[in-house]
Design an enzyme around this catalytic site. Structure first.
Site, PDB file in Angstrom:
ATOM      1  CG  HIS A 186      -0.381   0.262   2.529  1.00 22.81           C
ATOM      2  ND1 HIS A 186      -0.103  -0.745   3.429  1.00 22.81           N
ATOM      3  CD2 HIS A 186       0.003   1.407   3.138  1.00 22.81           C
ATOM      4  CE1 HIS A 186       0.409  -0.218   4.535  1.00 22.81           C
ATOM      5  NE2 HIS A 186       0.494   1.090   4.369  1.00 22.81           N
ATOM      6  CG  ASP A 239       0.005  -4.085   2.733  1.00 23.96           C
ATOM      7  OD1 ASP A 239       0.213  -3.509   1.642  1.00 23.96           O
ATOM      8  OD2 ASP A 239      -0.107  -3.460   3.808  1.00 23.96           O
ATOM      9  CB  SER A 282       3.161   1.632   6.054  1.00 24.19           C
ATOM     10  OG  SER A 282       1.982   1.820   6.789  1.00 24.19           O
TER      11      SER A 282
END
Length: 389
Positions: free
Chosen positions: A25, A57, A131
């Site tokens: 993402h 992911d 992230s």
């Protein structure tokens, strides 16, 4: 640090040739990816996508450097216990190269709408921008990839176990995607006592088939609605989640055995697992970054532009009706342009209330002090107030 109009993610190098792990993402739908290393704060590397997978992911990107790069050593998430100390590294809210510490709060957190892997849970502070960054143990070895937070709470963050990530790296390198088998059944969330009684099932353990997808491997194998699957590929199945993971862990194209209960009797069968056609289309190597000569804005404003023409409009997905002006192709980190809210893909239509037809006119119209820019963005228009340092 992976950047787009504003810093949004983190990654870590796993091969000296510049191979980097991050989250899907972080890089999905980007045309240009820039990477900044902690050892070279004044330089940005162009990165290309090697492979990515939405379901897990996880993404691999690569930069080219003139010399071998230091790498993060991968540890074992299986060896971690609840209560052990960990540290999270990342770029939270643009605060570059931040480290936070905490413990492993729990293991095996299943959040199926986010990830097929049960997460590591930690109370080490994780925020937007973390992230794709590493979660490391006290020996400095990576044991997880920071991925998500529970926005309702404090100190509840999640990381993908590194043992699971190591299992798909080769697939991403070799094919750009993760091949994943599917069965083609809809499952009940659990087996109720009434369902067990009505279907003559010996217990409430297993995966109860709700419906069958036409033309799927399950239909070809003879499965029917209301069958209770209790074993798959020699693994006992006690819940729908266990069946899902057992199928996805099986190689595409393999033929596996299974057991199910129908009308109170245990029956056996075999099934040839396939890959969904949409998965082949969805998981793909992204296009290499578009390369433009462009022009740098003066006065250290921190952005680059190119003429708005048919090719650049196509490359940036702009409507044909957006003509004239100049397209923003790059935003520098910690720049006035970034602070003012200018975005890659914006079309500069006027500068200081004077319409501009191309990049050269934008450059000429900019001045020291405060500038007013009218930009086209997402079918609408925005005013940007851009001030020189």
């Amino acid at each position: 640090r992976v950047t787009r109009p504003q810093p949004v993610g983190t990654g870590f190098i796993i091969r000296s040739n510049g191979l980097i792990i991050t989250n899907n993402h972080v890089i999905e739908n980007l045309d240009i990816i820039k990477v900044q290393l902690s050892t070279e704060l004044d330089k940005y590397y162009d990165a290309k996508v090697v492979g990515h997978d939405r379901r897990t992911d996880v993404a691999l990107i690569k930069i080219s450097a003139s010399k071998p790069l230091p790498v993060a050593e991968l540890g074992s998430s299986a060896d971690m216990g609840v209560g052990e100390w960990v540290a999270a590294f990342g770029n939270p809210f643009g605060h570059t190269y931040t480290m936070t510490k905490g413990i492993i709060s729990a293991k095996g957190r299943s959040i199926d709408e986010l990830n097929r892997f049960p997460f590591l849970q930690t109370d080490a502070s994780i925020n937007p921008g973390n992230s794709g960054g590493p979660l490391v143990n006290t020996k400095g070895k990576v044991i997880g990839v920071n991925t998500a937070i529970d926005a309702r709470a404090q100190g509840i963050g999640f990381a993908i176990p590194i043992d699971e990530v190591k299992g798909i790296i080769d697939q991403l390198i070799n094919t750009g995607r993760v091949k994943r088998a599917f069965l083609g059944v809809g499952l009940m969330p659990y087996i109720t006592p009434d369902a067990a009684q009505a279907l003559n099932l010996p217990s409430m353990e297993g995966a109860l088939v709700r419906d069958i997808e036409p033309g799927s491997p399950a239909q070809k194998a003879g499965l029917q609605e209301a069958d209770g699957i209790v074993k798959f590929n020699s693994k006992d199945i006690k819940s729908p989640d266990e069946l899902v993971r057992a199928v996805e862990d099986s190689p595409v194209g393999s033929k596996v055995s299974f057991e199910f209960i129908r009308e109170g009797k245990i029956r056996k069968g075999s099934i040839a697992l396939a890959e969904r056609a949409e998965d082949r289309k969805q998981s793909r190597i992204l296009e290499p970054p578009k390369q433009y000569a462009g022009q740098n804005a003066p006065y250290d404003l921190g952005f680059r532009i190119t003429d708005n023409n048919a090719k650049s409009r196509t490359d940036f997905g702009l409507p044909k009706s957006t003509e004239g002006g100049a397209i923003v192709i790059e935003i520098a980190s910690d720049s006035p342009a970034l602070e003012a809210g200018l975005h890659v893909g914006d079309t500069i239509l006027s500068v200081n209330r004077k319409p501009v037809a191309n990049a050269k006119e934008v450059i000429v119209a900019l001045k020291t002090g405060l500038n007013t820019l009218l930009v086209g963005r997402n079918q609408g228009r925005e005013l940007i107030f851009l001030k020189t340092k």
